[in-house]
Motif scaffolding. Sequence first.
Motif, mmCIF file in Angstrom:
data_model
loop_
_atom_site.group_PDB
_atom_site.id
_atom_site.type_symbol
_atom_site.label_atom_id
_atom_site.label_comp_id
_atom_site.label_asym_id
_atom_site.label_seq_id
_atom_site.Cartn_x
_atom_site.Cartn_y
_atom_site.Cartn_z
ATOM 1 N N ALA A 1 36.793 58.111 48.017
ATOM 2 C CA ALA A 1 38.004 57.309 48.159
ATOM 3 C C ALA A 1 37.992 56.164 47.144
ATOM 4 C CB ALA A 1 38.122 56.756 49.577
ATOM 5 N N SER A 2 39.182 55.634 46.869
ATOM 6 C CA SER A 2 39.358 54.616 45.839
ATOM 7 C C SER A 2 39.717 53.262 46.440
ATOM 8 C CB SER A 2 40.482 55.059 44.886
ATOM 9 O OG SER A 2 40.880 53.997 44.042
ATOM 10 N N ASN A 3 39.254 52.189 45.788
ATOM 11 C CA ASN A 3 39.613 50.825 46.186
ATOM 12 C C ASN A 3 40.542 50.165 45.171
ATOM 13 O OD1 ASN A 3 38.038 50.111 43.999
ATOM 14 N ND2 ASN A 3 36.411 49.145 45.168
ATOM 15 N N ALA A 4 41.156 50.958 44.291
ATOM 16 C CA ALA A 4 41.949 50.395 43.192
ATOM 17 C C ALA A 4 43.102 49.536 43.699
ATOM 18 C CB ALA A 4 42.477 51.520 42.301
ATOM 19 N N LYS A 5 43.744 49.944 44.788
ATOM 20 C CA LYS A 5 44.921 49.219 45.267
ATOM 21 C C LYS A 5 44.572 47.802 45.705
ATOM 22 C CE LYS A 5 48.661 49.379 48.676
ATOM 23 N NZ LYS A 5 49.278 50.146 49.799
ATOM 24 N N VAL A 6 43.522 47.650 46.504
ATOM 25 C CA VAL A 6 43.201 46.315 47.008
ATOM 26 C C VAL A 6 42.732 45.395 45.887
ATOM 27 C CG1 VAL A 6 40.752 46.661 47.636
ATOM 28 C CG2 VAL A 6 42.185 45.101 48.967
ATOM 29 N N LYS A 7 42.065 45.945 44.885
ATOM 30 C CA LYS A 7 41.623 45.123 43.766
ATOM 31 C C LYS A 7 42.809 44.666 42.931
ATOM 32 C CE LYS A 7 37.816 46.365 41.621
ATOM 33 N NZ LYS A 7 36.843 47.240 40.908
ATOM 34 N N ALA A 8 43.801 45.540 42.773
ATOM 35 C CA ALA A 8 44.967 45.194 41.966
ATOM 36 C C ALA A 8 45.923 44.267 42.705
ATOM 37 C CB ALA A 8 45.694 46.474 41.548
ATOM 38 N N GLU A 9 46.191 44.550 43.975
ATOM 39 C CA GLU A 9 47.250 43.838 44.686
ATOM 40 C C GLU A 9 46.760 42.585 45.413
ATOM 41 O OE1 GLU A 9 49.967 46.217 46.917
ATOM 42 O OE2 GLU A 9 49.894 47.870 45.491
ATOM 43 N N LEU A 10 45.510 42.578 45.874
ATOM 44 C CA LEU A 10 44.987 41.370 46.515
ATOM 45 C C LEU A 10 44.059 40.593 45.589
ATOM 46 C CD1 LEU A 10 46.105 42.710 49.144
ATOM 47 C CD2 LEU A 10 44.158 41.711 50.325
ATOM 48 N N GLY A 11 43.824 41.141 44.397
ATOM 49 C CA GLY A 11 42.922 40.472 43.472
ATOM 50 C C GLY A 11 41.514 40.353 44.010
ATOM 51 N N LEU A 12 41.112 41.339 44.807
ATOM 52 C CA LEU A 12 39.819 41.240 45.481
ATOM 53 C C LEU A 12 38.676 41.504 44.504
ATOM 54 C CD1 LEU A 12 38.806 40.758 48.392
ATOM 55 C CD2 LEU A 12 38.574 43.222 48.606
ATOM 56 N N VAL A 13 37.719 40.600 44.500
ATOM 57 C CA VAL A 13 36.491 40.764 43.711
ATOM 58 C C VAL A 13 35.343 40.906 44.698
ATOM 59 C CG1 VAL A 13 34.933 39.726 42.033
ATOM 60 C CG2 VAL A 13 37.418 39.424 41.795
ATOM 61 N N PHE A 14 34.659 42.027 44.660
ATOM 62 C CA PHE A 14 33.598 42.293 45.621
ATOM 63 C C PHE A 14 32.309 41.583 45.213
ATOM 64 C CE2 PHE A 14 36.505 45.745 46.378
ATOM 65 C CZ PHE A 14 36.430 45.951 47.741
ATOM 66 N N ALA A 15 31.680 40.944 46.183
ATOM 67 C CA ALA A 15 30.361 40.372 45.937
ATOM 68 C C ALA A 15 29.332 41.475 45.730
ATOM 69 C CB ALA A 15 29.952 39.478 47.107
ATOM 70 N N TYR A 16 29.571 42.619 46.373
ATOM 71 C CA TYR A 16 28.660 43.769 46.275
ATOM 72 C C TYR A 16 29.478 44.990 45.863
ATOM 73 C CZ TYR A 16 25.687 40.624 48.927
ATOM 74 O OH TYR A 16 24.954 39.530 49.342
#
Length: 321
Positions: A289-304
Motif C-alpha cells: 500500500a502507498s502513503n503518497a496521499k497523506v504525505k502530499a495533502e497533509l504534508g506529513l513527514v514521518f519520523a520513522y
Amino acid sequence: MTAEEMTMRVFVAGGTGVVGRPVVEALAGQGHHVVASTQRPDNLRIAEKLGATAVLMDGLDDASVRQAVLDAEPDVVVNLMTALSVPSNDYGKWLTITNRLRSEGTKVLMSAAHDAGAHRVVAQSASFMTRPGSGPTDETAPPYLDAPGPIGSHIQANIAAEEMVLDTPGVDGVVLRYGFLYGDHTAIGPGGDIAKAVEAGTMPIVGTGAGYYPFVHVDDAAWATVRAVSAGAPGVYNILDDEPAPQAEWLPYLAGILGGPAPDRISEQEAAERFGIQSVYYGSQLPAASNAKVKAELGLVFAYPSWRAGFGSVFGGREAS
C-alpha cells in the motif's frame, strides 16, 4: 491565524489507548481544550496527567456516549476506540468488541458529534483491507469485503464505520487507515506478544512470505492524527511508512535485532490450521500500500519512514545481526 494556531475543543474517544495517549498529550500541549474518554476508572488520572479533562464512557452504551460528547461540546471529535489491548489466541474473538465499536459505537458517536455541533471527526481505521492480487494499492482500492472468516467481518465493520464518518451531514469526516502499529506498548514493542514470539522463534514465515505489511511507528500514527484534527480535506488517508514490508524480509530482520533464531517456513495450509486464515492473508497475500496521499495533502513527514530503522530504535538502537 492558521488552523493549527486556533484553540479548539477536542473530544478524544479512547484517549488513554496506545495512540490516544500521545494524541491527547500533543493536542493539550498545543493549547487545545481536550476531553479524553476511557472505559476504565483507573485510567482517569492518566488522561488528567496528559493535560485532558477525563471522562468515563462506555463506547457501546448509547446513553454514555451521547452524554459524554454533548457535555464536551467539541469542535472536533477523534475516534480511537478499540478493544485490542488484551491479547487472545482466538483472532475472531479478539476482534469482536472492536468490530462492535467500529459499527455500533461509531454510529452513536457520529450522531452525538453532529448534535453537539462538531464540524470535524477524525477516525481510526485500518490500511490492511485490500484484495489479494490487486497490486500496489492506494485509498481508492476496493476493500476485501468477502474475505473469509474473521478477516471479512473485521473489514466489513471498518468499512461500515468509514462510511458513517464520511457521510454524516454537516461533519467533515477524516478516516485514518493506520498500518500495523509498532513501538512502546504495542505487540511489536518491548515485551509485546509478536516481539516475544519472534524472539522465541515461534512466528513462522507463511508460504513465500510475500504479504506486504504496512507498518507505522505509533508516534507517527499519533502525529498524523494530531495533524488531521486541523489539516487536510475530508476523506481517507493511509497512515503507513514509505517501505511496504514483505513478511519474508521483516520477520528475519526483527529476529536478528532481537537475537532470536531464523524463523521457520510453513505452508499456507499449515498456517491456516495452526494460526487461522488471517495468518495466510497477512503473511502471504496482502498487497503493498502507498502513503503518497497523506504525505502530499497533509504534508506529513514521518519520523520513522522505514520500519528497518524504526525497529532498531524501538529495541534499543540495535541492528539486525
